[in-house]
Every structure is written in structure tokens, then in C-alpha cells.
Design a protein around this motif. Structure first.
Motif, PDB file in Angstrom:
ATOM      1  N   GLN B  49       0.929  -0.876   0.105  1.00  0.00           N
ATOM      2  CA  GLN B  49       0.055   0.173  -0.452  1.00  0.00           C
ATOM      3  C   GLN B  49       0.723   1.010  -0.397  1.00  0.00           C
ATOM      4  OE1 GLN B  49      -3.586   0.626   2.284  1.00  0.00           O
ATOM      5  NE2 GLN B  49      -3.262  -2.032   3.222  1.00  0.00           N
ATOM      6  N   SER B 217      -3.767  15.202   0.328  1.00  0.00           N
ATOM      7  CA  SER B 217      -4.323  13.254   1.038  1.00  0.00           C
ATOM      8  C   SER B 217      -5.922  14.649   1.312  1.00  0.00           C
ATOM      9  CB  SER B 217      -3.764  13.225   2.142  1.00  0.00           C
ATOM     10  OG  SER B 217      -3.598  14.071   3.137  1.00  0.00           O
ATOM     11  N   LYS B 226      -1.818   9.844   2.199  1.00  0.00           N
ATOM     12  CA  LYS B 226      -3.393   9.251   2.494  1.00  0.00           C
ATOM     13  C   LYS B 226      -3.209   7.855   2.868  1.00  0.00           C
ATOM     14  CE  LYS B 226      -7.566   9.831   2.818  1.00  0.00           C
ATOM     15  NZ  LYS B 226      -7.788  10.743   4.298  1.00  0.00           N
ATOM     16  N   ASP B 229      -2.947   6.838   6.332  1.00  0.00           N
ATOM     17  CA  ASP B 229      -3.666   7.307   7.203  1.00  0.00           C
ATOM     18  C   ASP B 229      -4.816   5.710   6.721  1.00  0.00           C
ATOM     19  OD1 ASP B 229      -4.042   9.835   7.942  1.00  0.00           O
ATOM     20  OD2 ASP B 229      -4.834  10.786   6.225  1.00  0.00           O
ATOM     21  N   TYR B 230      -4.790   5.342   6.006  1.00  0.00           N
ATOM     22  CA  TYR B 230      -5.590   4.502   5.153  1.00  0.00           C
ATOM     23  C   TYR B 230      -5.291   3.572   6.704  1.00  0.00           C
ATOM     24  CZ  TYR B 230      -8.719   6.124   1.895  1.00  0.00           C
ATOM     25  OH  TYR B 230      -9.207   7.521   1.082  1.00  0.00           O
ATOM     26  N   ARG B 232      -3.341   3.260   9.385  1.00  0.00           N
ATOM     27  CA  ARG B 232      -3.208   3.712  10.636  1.00  0.00           C
ATOM     28  C   ARG B 232      -4.757   3.635  11.210  1.00  0.00           C
ATOM     29  NH1 ARG B 232      -2.656   9.170  14.067  1.00  0.00           N
ATOM     30  NH2 ARG B 232      -4.271  10.012  12.547  1.00  0.00           N
ATOM     31  N   SER B 233      -5.867   3.671  10.129  1.00  0.00           N
ATOM     32  CA  SER B 233      -6.686   3.547  10.470  1.00  0.00           C
ATOM     33  C   SER B 233      -7.480   1.880  10.786  1.00  0.00           C
ATOM     34  CB  SER B 233      -8.194   4.269   9.080  1.00  0.00           C
ATOM     35  OG  SER B 233      -8.390   3.465   8.063  1.00  0.00           O
ATOM     36  N   PHE B 236      -4.636   0.629  13.833  1.00  0.00           N
ATOM     37  CA  PHE B 236      -4.839   1.814  15.194  1.00  0.00           C
ATOM     38  C   PHE B 236      -3.044   2.134  16.183  1.00  0.00           C
ATOM     39  CE2 PHE B 236      -8.664  -0.721  14.449  1.00  0.00           C
ATOM     40  CZ  PHE B 236      -9.796   0.528  14.789  1.00  0.00           C
ATOM     41  N   SER B 237      -2.754   2.091  15.221  1.00  0.00           N
ATOM     42  CA  SER B 237      -1.851   2.654  15.143  1.00  0.00           C
ATOM     43  C   SER B 237      -2.076   4.014  15.612  1.00  0.00           C
ATOM     44  CB  SER B 237      -0.301   2.321  14.636  1.00  0.00           C
ATOM     45  OG  SER B 237       0.492   1.049  15.223  1.00  0.00           O
ATOM     46  N   ALA B 238      -0.948   4.986  16.715  1.00  0.00           N
ATOM     47  CA  ALA B 238      -0.417   6.239  16.780  1.00  0.00           C
ATOM     48  C   ALA B 238       0.155   6.984  15.642  1.00  0.00           C
ATOM     49  CB  ALA B 238      -0.059   7.047  18.211  1.00  0.00           C
ATOM     50  N   TYR B 242       2.983   7.165   9.572  1.00  0.00           N
ATOM     51  CA  TYR B 242       3.426   7.959   9.148  1.00  0.00           C
ATOM     52  C   TYR B 242       5.097   8.029   9.079  1.00  0.00           C
ATOM     53  CZ  TYR B 242      -1.344   9.866  10.197  1.00  0.00           C
ATOM     54  OH  TYR B 242      -2.817  10.331   9.450  1.00  0.00           O
TER      55      TYR B 242
END
Lengths: 253, 272
Positions: B49, B217, B226, B229-230, B232-233, B236-238, B242
Motif C-alpha cells: 500500500q 490527502s 493517505k 492514513d488508511y 492507521r485507521s 489503530f497505531s498512533a 507516518y
């Protein structure tokens, strides 16, 4: 100069080829950062989740073809409002303010706004929240409810609920308002004993599919499909698949 | 496929090994680090990804740089003093009309540069996506190229103008006295020399542009930021996704810096 012109021509062609042609496909505006309702699968493209299963079932019943369009949650309703061929499916709560902009299908789930606080916090009831800073996702029912309760100056608006919970973890805010199923999913994944969800519901929160005001035909199709799915017990299956593991049951209306 | 036959990768083995600690929340630092890397990079081939996102970032940056260079150079030429103060008095009606048009374009170029440099790229992206192309359905990549390209053009214009001004006036005079037209003098004598002196500043602009595409993004273009972002969603990593995205940006920028450095050395050698 000729080479340069050829380069420009090639650029224009590559760009124009990718312009999507308008046809009778329905576009589905969504913010796929909202598990378990919708999130991007590991291939980086496919969108999966509770609402995607629901959408597939509706599409099959109503005989519609659809294509996802990803965006920030705060843009979903306005995008539906602006485009007759777009529906919004992104855990959108049915609220009077949004009903001025778009039509909603019959509700399919009651998410309910819940409160997450630190386990050692003194907040236990709604009254305790006065003067506290509440984190929310921008433009959600949680956002509106928090604003009503503590005033806009005490609401921290994030782009996703996860960011709000992470800031709560870091003690930057006092509480997070979040739709219960999403909050449960976040807490289960963070696995942090210092966070806890209070046993109160700020407000009932019914999700519906947003449809453009001028597209009543599509709205009727969708509502008919939802009614039929309800009779078939499809929503019980969905509840089982997505919420049984975490121990919350959400009854479809 | 038979699960018993299928061998389990070493990454998954390590993941299984730290499971008890994950459940009990008693991870050591290194176990925590591995958990983050496993969830955000290895599991479900998520690293693909990031690479897809990187591909989009590079595509947008490349075309935006082209748009910026092309438009920026035109703007720069329009902003040159000799073009701004063009005068065709006594050369007939059409020459006069042409001069008026060029002056108007020059004024517009000045306004364009001021507006594009004076407003945040984020706002420009949002306005272009939700305003100008609000009800036109088109590929987000094109919107990204247009937004970043138009923005970059304003900066490129000033860099190119600086480069052109740094070329001695004698070069123009020499070209003109050799019988070249003013257009040819610009194309074959001034711009090549201007390009050389503008290269370091231009490199800077390209680097900024590549990083600024992360702003896209906001309109949910699945570029490198982005993609993070996806991921992470879902994990659930802080912030781990990034960091991964950041390392990829860094790799691209360092590679570009190295390439431009090489180019600069070659151009310097051609001085002798």
C-alpha cells in the motif's frame, strides 16, 4: 520544439484518458477510515465493512451499480447534496440539519453516542462533563452533541475519532464522544487499560443512507431493498458478523 | 492448500511469539517496535500500500513539476522588465495592439504570482477540488497535478526570473548583434545560462513540491500520506504509518538531491 510539443500532447492525452465518463453508475461518497463500518482493505483499494456488505445487498436487490468515492467525512453530505448521482454511506447519522440538505433512507442501525474517558477520570455522568474538553470527529453527531453540552470553545474537532482517542490517551483532552460501535472497535484494538467507555448514551444515533433530494426514485428503491432485507433477517446476520465478538448488539429498526 | 504443509514465515512466527505479551500489555521496547512494524508494514502485505501510494505521489509530482516548469517559465518571461515596458510606438496599429496585450498579460502574471504565493496550497487544493471542479467528476490525480502545478508555477516563475536576470546584459547584446531574433536569443543563449544558475533554487522547489503533494490527502487522493492514513485507521497505531511514509519521502528526496547534484557538477565542468 517538436519534441516538446509531442511531450505536451502526450501529457494531455494521458490526463484526459483518465477523466471518468459520466454514466448511470451510482457514486457512493464515503470516508473509509471508520471500521467496522468501512475501511480500506489490505490491498489498498477495496473498501470493506458493515456498510459495504449492506450496500452490496441493497445494490443486488435494487439492481444498481455503484462505485466508491473516498473523501473526508465532513465532505460526504455536501457531496451528496451537490451531485444527483451520488449517495452517502459513511455511518451518517440522521439529523434534522442534514435532512435540510439531503434525503435519508430508513435507518438501519442505532449507533448511539457514547463517552470514552480515562479510567482514573472523575467523569461518571453527563453532568460531570461541564467545563471539560471533549474530543470528537469533525462534523459528526458527537461533534454537535458535544457543542450543545460544553460549548464550541471546549470541543476539540479531529479528522477521525481515532485521533481524538489518541489525544485522550496523551491527556490532551478530558473525554471523547464517539459512536458506540466505532468506540468499541478502537478500544479493543488499542488494548489500553487506562481508557474506558462510560455506561451512558448521550443520544440515540440512527444511521441512514444519504440520497440527493432530486433523486426520490433511487431513495424509494433503497428503502424497498432495506425493508426486504429486514424481513429476510439480513441485519441479524450483519450484527452477528460485526458486533457479536465485541459483545454489543445493535438492533435494526 | 494444506495448512499443515504451508510453512509459516519467520515474521509471523515472531508475531506469534510475542502474542502473550501483547495480550497482557507487557511488551518490552523491542517487542513493541516489532509489533508496530508487523502490524503496519508486514501484515496483509501492507508495505505494498505504501509503494502504491508512493507511485501516486511520484506521478503527481512529476506532472506537477512539468506543468510548473512550463507555466512558470512563461510567467517569468512575462515579468521581465523589457517585456513589462515593451513599447511599439510608431510601428503601426497591430504592433501597438500586441504591445498592449503583452502588457496586460504581464500585469496578470504579476497578480497570479502574488495570489498563488500569498495563499496556502491547502486552501488552493480545497477550492480547486470542491469549487472549480466541484460538480465535475474527474480523476483526483489530475486535480492534484493541476493544483500543485499551478501553485508551483508561481514559485518557479520567480526562480526563473532570477536566473534570467543573473545573465549579463552583454549576452543579449551579443546574441542580437550576431543577428539572432530576440526569441532565439532568449531560447538559445539566455535560458540555458539562466537554467544553470537557477538549478539549486529549482532543486529546492522540486523537493518542496514532492513533499507538498501530501496535502492532497485532504481530497482523499490515495498518495503516500493517505496510504498511511488508511493503514492507521485499520491498525489503530498512533504514528508508525507516518514514520514509514516519511522514510519513503526521505528516500525520494535524497535520490533527487543526489541526481541534481550530479547534474550540477556536469554543468560546472562544461564551464571550462
Amino acid at each position: 520544439m517538436k519534441k516538446f510539443l509531442a511531450l505536451v500532447a502526450a501529457l494531455v492525452m494521458t490526463l484526459s484518458c483518465t477523466v471518468a465518463m459520466a454514466d448511470d453508475i451510482i457514486y457512493v461518497a464515503t470516508n473509509p477510515e471508520y471500521p467496522p463500518f468501512e475501511s480500506v482493505a489490505d490491498d489498498g483499494e477495496t473498501i470493506i465493512g458493515y456498510e459495504v456488505d449492506l450496500l452490496n445487498a441493497i445494490a443486488e436487490k435494487a439492481g444498481i451499480e455503484y462505485k466508491f468515492e473516498s473523501m473526508q467525512f465532513a465532505s460526504v453530505v455536501s457531496s451528496v447534496q451537490a451531485n444527483p448521482d451520488t449517495i452517502g454511506l459513511s455511518g451518517i447519522s440522521i439529523t434534522p440539519a442534514r435532512q435540510l440538505e439531503v434525503n435519508f433512507s430508513s435507518p438501519y442501525i442505532n449507533a448511539g453516542v457514547a463517552v470514552i474517558v480515562k479510567a482514573d477520570s472523575t467523569i461518571a455522568t453527563i453532568e460531570d462533563l461541564a467545563g471539560k474538553v471533549i474530543g470528537v470527529q469533525l462534523g459528526t453527531t458527537s461533534d454537535f452533541e458535544a457543542e450543545k453540552l460544553v460549548g464550541i470553545e471546549n470541543v476539540a474537532q479531529y479528522n477521525t475519532f481515532l485521533e481524538a482517542v489518541l489525544d485522550l490517551q496523551g491527556n490532551k483532552i478530558d473525554a471523547v464522544f464517539v459512536d458506540r460501535p466505532v468506540g468499541v472497535e478502537i478500544l479493543a484494538n488499542l488494548n489500553d487499560p487506562s481508557l474506558t467507555m462510560l455506561d451512558i448514551e448521550i443520544v440515540a444515533d440512527y444511521y441512514g443512507i444519504a440520497v440527493n433530494k432530486n433523486n426520490t426514485e433511487l431513495l424509494e428503491k433503497i428503502n424497498a431493498a432495506i425493508a426486504e432485507l429486514q424481513k429476510e433477517g439480513f441485519f441479524d446476520e450483519l450484527d452477528m458478523k460485526y458486533f457479536n465478538a465485541t459483545g454489543i448488539s445493535v438492533a435494526a429498526e | 492448500m494444506n495448512a499443515a504443509v504451508e510453512s509459516i514465515s519467520i515474521f509471523e512466527q515472531w508475531w506469534l511469539n510475542i502474542q502473550p505479551a501483547v495480550q497482557a500489555n507487557t511488551l518490552t521496547f523491542w517487542e513493541y517496535l516489532y509489533k508496530e512494524i508487523y502490524l503496519n508494514v508486514i501484515q496483509g502485505n501492507r508495505w505494498l500500500q505504501y509503494l502504491k501510494g508512493l507511485g501516486v505521489t511520484l506521478e503527481v509530482s512529476f506532472f506537477a513539476i512539468l506543468v510548473g516548469l512550463l507555466l512558470g517559465t512563461i510567467l517569468a518571461i512575462l515579468r521581465l522588465p523589457q517585456v513589462q515596458n515593451i513599447n511599439c510606438k510608431g510601428k503601426g496599429f497591430w504592433a501597438n495592439l500586441g504591445a498592449v496585450c503583452v502588457k496586460a498579460l504581464s500585469k496578470f502574471a504579476g497578480l497570479y504570482i502574488n495570489v498563488m504565493r500569498g495563499t496556502p496550497l491547502l486552501l488552493q487544493v480545497l477550492i480547486i477540488n470542491f469549487g472549480i471542479f466541484g460538480s465535475i467528476r474527474m480523476d483526483k490525480i489530475i486535480i492534484g497535478v493541476i493544483a500543485c502545478g499551478l501553485n508551483s508555477a508561481a514559485y518557479v516563475a520567480e526562480i526563473v526570473r532570477g536566473g534570467i536576470m543573473s545573465v549579463e546584459k552583454g549576452q543579449t547584446e551579443a546574441g542580437r548583434s550576431l543577428g539572432l531574433s530576440s526569441f532565439r536569443t532568449m531560447m538559445y543563449i539566455i535560458l540555458p545560462q539562466a537554467a544553470k544558475s537557477a538549478l539549486p533554487a529549482m532543486c529546492n522547489e522540486f523537493i518542496s513540491l514532492i513533499k507538498e503533494t501530501s496535502i492532497l490527502s485532504y481530497i482523499a487522493l490515495t498518495e503516500l500520506t493517505k496510504a498511511g492514513d488508511y493503514i492507521r485507521s485499520r491498525t489503530f497505531s498512533a504514528f508508525t504509518p507516518y514514520i514509514v511514509s516519511g522514510l519513503l519521502y526521505l528516500t525520494v528526496v535524497l535520490t533527487l538531491t543526489w541526481l541534481i547534484g550530479k547534474l550540477e557538477r556536469r554543468l560546472r565542468n562544461s564551464d571550462h
